[in-house]
Design a protein around this motif. Structure first.
Motif, short mmCIF file in Angstrom:
data_model
loop_
_atom_site.label_atom_id
_atom_site.label_comp_id
_atom_site.label_asym_id
_atom_site.label_seq_id
_atom_site.Cartn_x
_atom_site.Cartn_y
_atom_site.Cartn_z
N GLU A 1 -11.88 -2.57 -6.77
CA GLU A 1 -11.06 -1.86 -5.79
C GLU A 1 -9.82 -2.68 -5.43
OE1 GLU A 1 -11.53 1.21 -4.53
OE2 GLU A 1 -13.32 1.47 -5.79
N SER B 1 -5.99 6.16 -1.45
CA SER B 1 -5.77 6.58 -0.06
C SER B 1 -6.49 5.67 0.94
CB SER B 1 -6.23 8.02 0.15
OG SER B 1 -7.65 8.13 0.06
N LYS B 2 -7.51 4.94 0.46
CA LYS B 2 -8.26 4.05 1.35
C LYS B 2 -7.49 2.76 1.59
CE LYS B 2 -12.04 3.55 -0.95
NZ LYS B 2 -13.44 3.22 -1.33
N LYS C 1 -8.64 -3.62 0.49
CA LYS C 1 -9.44 -4.71 1.05
C LYS C 1 -8.57 -5.96 1.22
CE LYS C 1 -13.71 -3.13 -1.18
NZ LYS C 1 -14.77 -3.47 -2.18
N GLU D 1 0.83 -1.20 0.00
CA GLU D 1 0.00 0.00 0.00
C GLU D 1 0.87 1.25 0.00
OE1 GLU D 1 -3.46 0.26 2.49
OE2 GLU D 1 -3.56 -1.91 2.76
N ASP E 1 -9.64 5.03 -5.37
CA ASP E 1 -9.11 5.87 -4.30
C ASP E 1 -8.00 5.09 -3.60
OD1 ASP E 1 -8.55 7.53 -2.20
OD2 ASP E 1 -10.63 7.73 -1.51
#
Length: 499
Positions: free
Chosen positions: A380, A315-316, A319, A289, A313
């Motif tokens: 995502e 920045s999140k 998962k 990340e 996104d």
């Protein structure tokens, strides 16, 4: 020897070159040209001034160079050209009364694509465009080929890849992608170097096919009179270095896999593999990340990026989902339940999953379900972890459920971007895993790894608990530059021979 044929325009350009040579002005005899500024330095430092402010500055004569991309005459005694260099473009204003009649006459014979050096002072036109008012020029190289139209570009996509040098000349966006690629690689190196990890180089020619499930290229080593493989991974050599006492090593380099060519695959590609002692695969999730966010920061203004029709996104938190749960959540098939191979095969048949001879295990069938039903639905950034032991010959077995391993793959918009393990460091288990791979090869799996006794012996000297990861650089660049095809981020992708 076959005689080359030239178009009318190419013939005219060659005639112009001959005329210059007769005048002792052969551009190909120029050996160097000193530039005082790049075009980007000029635009960055001087575009802020108004026309009047530039005129009031006590300017020194500057020298620039670039390729002519636009040419337009202003009557019979002046002309404007736009020249490009690596990072920018600048207009040049050339007047007969500034450079003389003879030189201006030759200047009017220049062509789009010629590379020219100019000396002069800066000005702004009445329309406010920063320009160089030329006091003299030097033709540095003559373009004997006609460039594609500036606005239409190269219409044939394959020709764009085949003649990448032309694509770079006429398409600033292409050049920007490869500048971004270098920034991404440098950022990865900077992040890892700052953590104390060491960049190394390992062999490209391998005696044994190993480190990944892939079909290799084969060649012959004349000096040793032996057949060798081009590497399909750097893993096994890097883990030998962890055995040797390094705390963290990584390599960024070319990998070669004898597979198909598509928008996602090129038979030679760039990856980074990193191995860190005393860490596990959860540590690598956090590091992955961090790498994705920091590389994005150097090429994009926001952590919310666009790829195709999707917005992501970064920045999140990414998962995290077990492979078995991913299958169960999507289609309701529950592989947490203990089952025999016959039961798994029945499930595969019921769901129209084809199982090859070498895939006759529950673990293989779990992976086939994931690839068929789940992989393409992931949008995502998602870490899929808990891969079956049968498809993970180099991963440490999960201590809570021996059917699975401590391994993850990162998927984004249906594509794999990273593959990571808590590395198997038990030499006895590793030996048995290699034997299982040999059985798969005998059953028809041409991507199975081979027995590597030297690597087994390395593990027998004791390798600490280690986390290892491979990240596809090309796909990362595609993601961060919104590039549709892997060919868009490779300077010279593999293509079929042109007839």
């Amino acid at each position: 020897m076959s005689e080359r044929k030239f178009t009318e325009q190419e013939t005219i350009r060659r005639a112009k070159l001959l005329k210059l040579q007769e005048l002792s002005q052969n551009p190909f005899e120029v050996t160097k040209y000193e530039r005082s500024h790049s075009l980007n330095e000029i635009v960055s430092n001087f575009n802020k001034y108004t026309k009047e402010e530039l005129e009031s500055l006590n300017q020194k004569e500057i020298s620039i160079a670039g390729r002519i991309r636009l040419y337009r005459e202003a009557g019979n005694k002046a002309a404007f050209v736009n020249i490009d260099d690596q990072n920018d473009s600048l207009q040049v204003y050339v007047r007969l009364d500034e450079i003389g009649e003879e030189e201006f006459g030759l200047f009017r014979e220049l062509d789009l694509g010629d590379i020219v050096g100019f000396k002069g002072i800066l000005m702004k036109t009445n329309h406010g465009e920063l320009s160089l008012r030329a006091k003299g020029y030097t033709l540095l190289s003559k373009s004997l080929k006609v460039l594609p139209d500036k606005h239409a570009g190269i219409q044939d996509i394959e020709e764009k890849y085949r003649r990448r040098y032309v694509d770079l000349i006429v398409n600033p966006e292409t050049k920007k992608i490869f500048i971004c690629r270098t920034k991404i690689i440098r950022t990865i190196q900077n992040v890892l170097d700052a953590k104390g990890y060491m960049e190394v180089e390992t062999p490209i020619l391998h005696n044994i096919k190993g480190g990944a499930a892939a079909k290799p290229f084969e060649t012959h080593y004349n000096a040793l009179d032996t057949d060798v493989y081009l590497r399909i991974a750097t893993e096994l050599h890097l883990k030998r270095l962890i055995v040797g006492g390094f705390d963290g090593v990584y390599e960024i380099g070319r990998i070669f896999r004898n597979e198909g060519i598509s928008t996602r695959h090129n038979p030679e590609f760039t990856s980074i593999e990193l191995y860190v002692a005393y860490k596990d695969f959860y540590f690598l999730m956090d590091l992955t990340e961090e790498l994705f966010r920091k590389t994005n920061e150097v090429v994009n203004e926001s952590q919310i990026i666009k790829y195709g029709e999707h917005q992501l996104d970064l920045s999140k938190p990414f998962k995290r989902l077990h492979m078995v749960d991913a299958i169960k959540n999507l289609i309701g098939v529950d592989f947490w339940k203990e089952m025999s191979i016959d039961q798994a095969l029945e499930l595969a048949k019921k769901n129209n999953i084809h199982v090859e001879k070498h895939q006759q295990t529950v673990g293989h069938i779990i992976n086939l379900f994931f690839e068929e039903f789940v992989e393409s639905t992931i949008i995502e950034p998602t870490f899929i972890y808990g891969h079956p032991k049968e498809i993970s010959p180099l991963s440490k077995t999960n201590k809570d459920d021996k059917r699975f391993t401590d391994r993850f793959e990162l998927f984004i918009i249906g594509r794999e971007y990273a593959n990571a393990f808590s590395e198997l460091n038990d030499p006895i288990d590793q030996y048995e895993r290699f034997n299982d791979q040999i059985k798969e090869a005998d059953a028809g799996n041409d991507e199975a790894t081979e027995m590597d006794i030297d690597f087994i012996e390395a593990l027998e000297y004791a390798m600490p608990p280690t986390a290892g990861i491979g990240i596809g650089i090309d796909r990362l660049v595609m993601l961060l530059t919104n590039s549709e095809s892997i060919k868009d981020v490779l300077l010279f992708p593999q293509l079929k021979n042109k007839e």
